[in-house]
Each structure stands twice: as C-alpha cells, then as structure tokens.
Design a protein around this motif. Sequence first.
Motif, short mmCIF file in Angstrom:
data_model
loop_
_atom_site.label_atom_id
_atom_site.label_comp_id
_atom_site.label_asym_id
_atom_site.label_seq_id
_atom_site.Cartn_x
_atom_site.Cartn_y
_atom_site.Cartn_z
N SER A 61 11.79 1.28 9.41
CA SER A 61 12.05 1.97 8.15
C SER A 61 12.23 0.88 7.09
CB SER A 61 13.31 2.83 8.27
OG SER A 61 14.43 2.05 8.63
N ALA A 62 11.87 1.19 5.86
CA ALA A 62 11.81 0.17 4.81
C ALA A 62 13.15 -0.39 4.38
CB ALA A 62 11.07 0.73 3.60
N ASP A 63 14.25 0.23 4.84
CA ASP A 63 15.57 -0.28 4.50
C ASP A 63 16.05 -1.35 5.48
OD1 ASP A 63 15.80 1.52 6.56
OD2 ASP A 63 17.64 2.44 5.82
N PHE B 102 3.72 -0.90 2.53
CA PHE B 102 4.90 -0.04 2.37
C PHE B 102 4.44 1.36 1.97
CE2 PHE B 102 7.61 1.60 -1.17
CZ PHE B 102 8.72 1.98 -0.44
N ASN B 103 5.04 2.37 2.62
CA ASN B 103 4.76 3.75 2.27
C ASN B 103 6.02 4.37 1.69
OD1 ASN B 103 4.53 6.70 2.49
ND2 ASN B 103 2.63 6.29 3.60
N LYS B 104 5.97 4.68 0.41
CA LYS B 104 7.15 5.21 -0.29
C LYS B 104 7.55 6.58 0.24
CE LYS B 104 8.91 6.16 -4.95
NZ LYS B 104 8.58 6.13 -6.41
N GLU B 105 6.55 7.43 0.56
CA GLU B 105 6.84 8.80 1.01
C GLU B 105 7.54 8.83 2.37
OE1 GLU B 105 3.87 8.11 -0.62
OE2 GLU B 105 4.72 9.08 -2.39
N THR B 106 7.07 7.98 3.29
CA THR B 106 7.65 7.98 4.64
C THR B 106 8.75 6.94 4.80
OG1 THR B 106 5.96 6.41 5.42
CG2 THR B 106 5.47 8.77 5.64
N THR C 48 8.50 3.75 5.30
CA THR C 48 8.18 2.84 6.39
C THR C 48 7.46 1.61 5.82
OG1 THR C 48 6.12 4.07 6.78
CG2 THR C 48 8.01 4.59 8.20
N HIS C 49 7.60 0.50 6.54
CA HIS C 49 6.86 -0.69 6.14
C HIS C 49 6.43 -1.49 7.37
CE1 HIS C 49 10.75 -3.39 5.63
NE2 HIS C 49 10.81 -2.65 6.72
N PHE C 50 5.42 -2.34 7.17
CA PHE C 50 4.76 -3.08 8.25
C PHE C 50 4.48 -4.50 7.76
CE2 PHE C 50 0.44 -4.29 9.91
CZ PHE C 50 0.78 -4.49 11.24
N LEU C 51 4.89 -5.48 8.56
CA LEU C 51 4.69 -6.90 8.22
C LEU C 51 3.82 -7.53 9.28
CD1 LEU C 51 5.83 -9.25 6.25
CD2 LEU C 51 7.33 -9.78 8.18
N ASN D 219 11.95 -2.92 1.42
CA ASN D 219 11.82 -1.84 0.44
C ASN D 219 10.61 -2.00 -0.48
OD1 ASN D 219 13.74 0.05 1.11
ND2 ASN D 219 15.36 -0.89 -0.11
N GLY D 220 9.49 -2.42 0.08
CA GLY D 220 8.25 -2.48 -0.68
C GLY D 220 7.96 -3.78 -1.39
N ASN D 221 8.82 -4.80 -1.20
CA ASN D 221 8.60 -6.08 -1.87
C ASN D 221 8.73 -7.25 -0.89
OD1 ASN D 221 8.48 -5.17 -4.75
ND2 ASN D 221 10.54 -4.45 -4.25
N LEU D 222 7.97 -8.31 -1.16
CA LEU D 222 8.11 -9.55 -0.40
C LEU D 222 9.05 -10.49 -1.13
CD1 LEU D 222 4.58 -10.60 0.95
CD2 LEU D 222 6.54 -9.78 2.26
#
Length: 288
Positions: free
Chosen positions: A105-107, A124-128, A130-133, A209-212
């Motif tokens: 999860s993005a948090d 990063f997916n704002k709706e779900t 979730t994020h992937f690195l 949360n969507g940022n590097l």
Amino acid sequence: MKISSNNKNFAYKISVPQNCSPAFGISFKIPAPITDIFVKRSFSKEKGIDKIKNLHPGKFGTECNHSVPLQNFEEQFGIKELKNLYRKGLSTNTEAWADAFLKSSADKPLSTSSVYDCSVMYVFNKETNTHFLYHSAFQSAKNRFDFLLKTFMPEGFTKAEILPGINKWFKRHKETLPEMLKSLRECSPDAYISVRHYSTKMPEIVGYNGNLYEIPNRRIQMGFYDRGQASFDICDLKAMTLVEEIKKNAQNLKKIPVMRQLYAQNGYDLEILKIINRIIQEQLAKFG
C-alpha cells in the motif's frame, strides 16, 4: 550478508517564416501555413515526460531535460511520523542486485540502493492506494517492463517516476530509460510520468505516496567505501525469479496448497501475497 545497513536515524519547434519588406518600408512576418508548423513535444503539464531528451551526466547522477532533483525523505516529516514510517517500510537488498522489486500500500515506504548502471521504475495508483518499486538491470528490454507492469500492477497506475543511476554510466542509461518510458506510456497513456535525478552521491531511493525521494548514504558521508543502504526491513525479492519459481513448483496439484502456506509464512506484504496467489491461481487454472 544482505543487511549492510539498517540505520533507523533519522518545444515546441516551429519553422520561422522569412521577413517580408514591402515597398513602403514596413517590415512584417507572414504567418506560416499550418502544414509548415512542426511540433515536437517532449513534456506537458498534464502528462509530464513524453520523450527522454539530452540524457547526460549530472553532478551525482544521470540527468535529462525536465528531470527533477530528489528531495530528502527524512526532511519531509516530523520525528514521530518518521519513526512510524521506518517501522512499516520495506527495502530491497543492499548489494546492487538488480531485478529487485517491492509492492505494498502506498503509505508504506519502499526503498532500494546501489543504483549504478541500473535504473529505478516507480509506479503509483491513486485509486487503489498501491505502489510498486522496481530496481532494473542495465539493458532491460521493453517487453520485460511490459510483463512486470502487467504482472505486478494489473490495477494500472496514475503516476510514474523513473530514475537513472550514477553519472558515470549515463551512456548505459541512454539504452534503458527510453525503453522504460515507452512501456510506461503505452501501459497508461494518461498517467503523469516524470524523471528524477540524484541530489547526493549514491543515495538510498525511496518511493512513498506517489513520489520518489532519497535518503543520503551515511557511509559515503562518513568517508567510507560506497555500499548500499537499507533503512527499512529487508524483503529481498527478484521479480523474474519469483515468477519462474512459482510456475516451476506449481506443476503438481498436491504442491499448490503447500506453496500457498509457505509463502504466507514468509511474512510478505499483503500486496505481494496477492500477486503470488494470483500467479498460483493462474497455474492452477491450467489443470482445468
């Protein structure tokens, strides 16, 4: 061997018409016909980067047109919040082993380090939420990125950031980054995509949360030999190895329940377990 550090401290290009000077001496420009105007767009406010241009060595890392310096992760939060983030974040290995990935999860912060001739892809997916690195090896082809996005981010993404490694290897990044960008843009045409670059020497790269962001490499700051850094709990997963391992071991129906149990006992993040169980289920479906 894996954990070498677990420190918790905190253009448009338009053809120009020729000038015309009439007999009465007033100079003016004739507007170019629409067919003579050639527009090349590499960046827009709505979608970010559309093309990698002018990839070159910067002070610490490889840079390109419109790339943005990484901000210090630890300077974004108060001490109490940082402590909480350090407790729940995940890191890949610290030994520069590529093909490493993390999802959550993005948090929950995700980090990797020792990015030399490699590159980092972060989505990063704002709706779900979730994020992937993904820590990508040099010369990874577009079809690999296509496969990874389909396998590990089937929900798609609304934002992506990519990061080439150190400045010494900028010629190698010229081979990898365009392939990465093509894959991202084809996978999600409307997503905002940006390129980042190092602000310090060989930092730890953090997606959150969507940022590097980056965490400065403390060993280098202390004058020691350059080595990787993991500020969060290590979860050493290789993307292709994991997929191949599941497909190989899921050839027998009797093994599948055992596999599910073993992976569940490894303490993987819930989002990673979802991926594993989905791949197992896909293998199970092949048995009819």
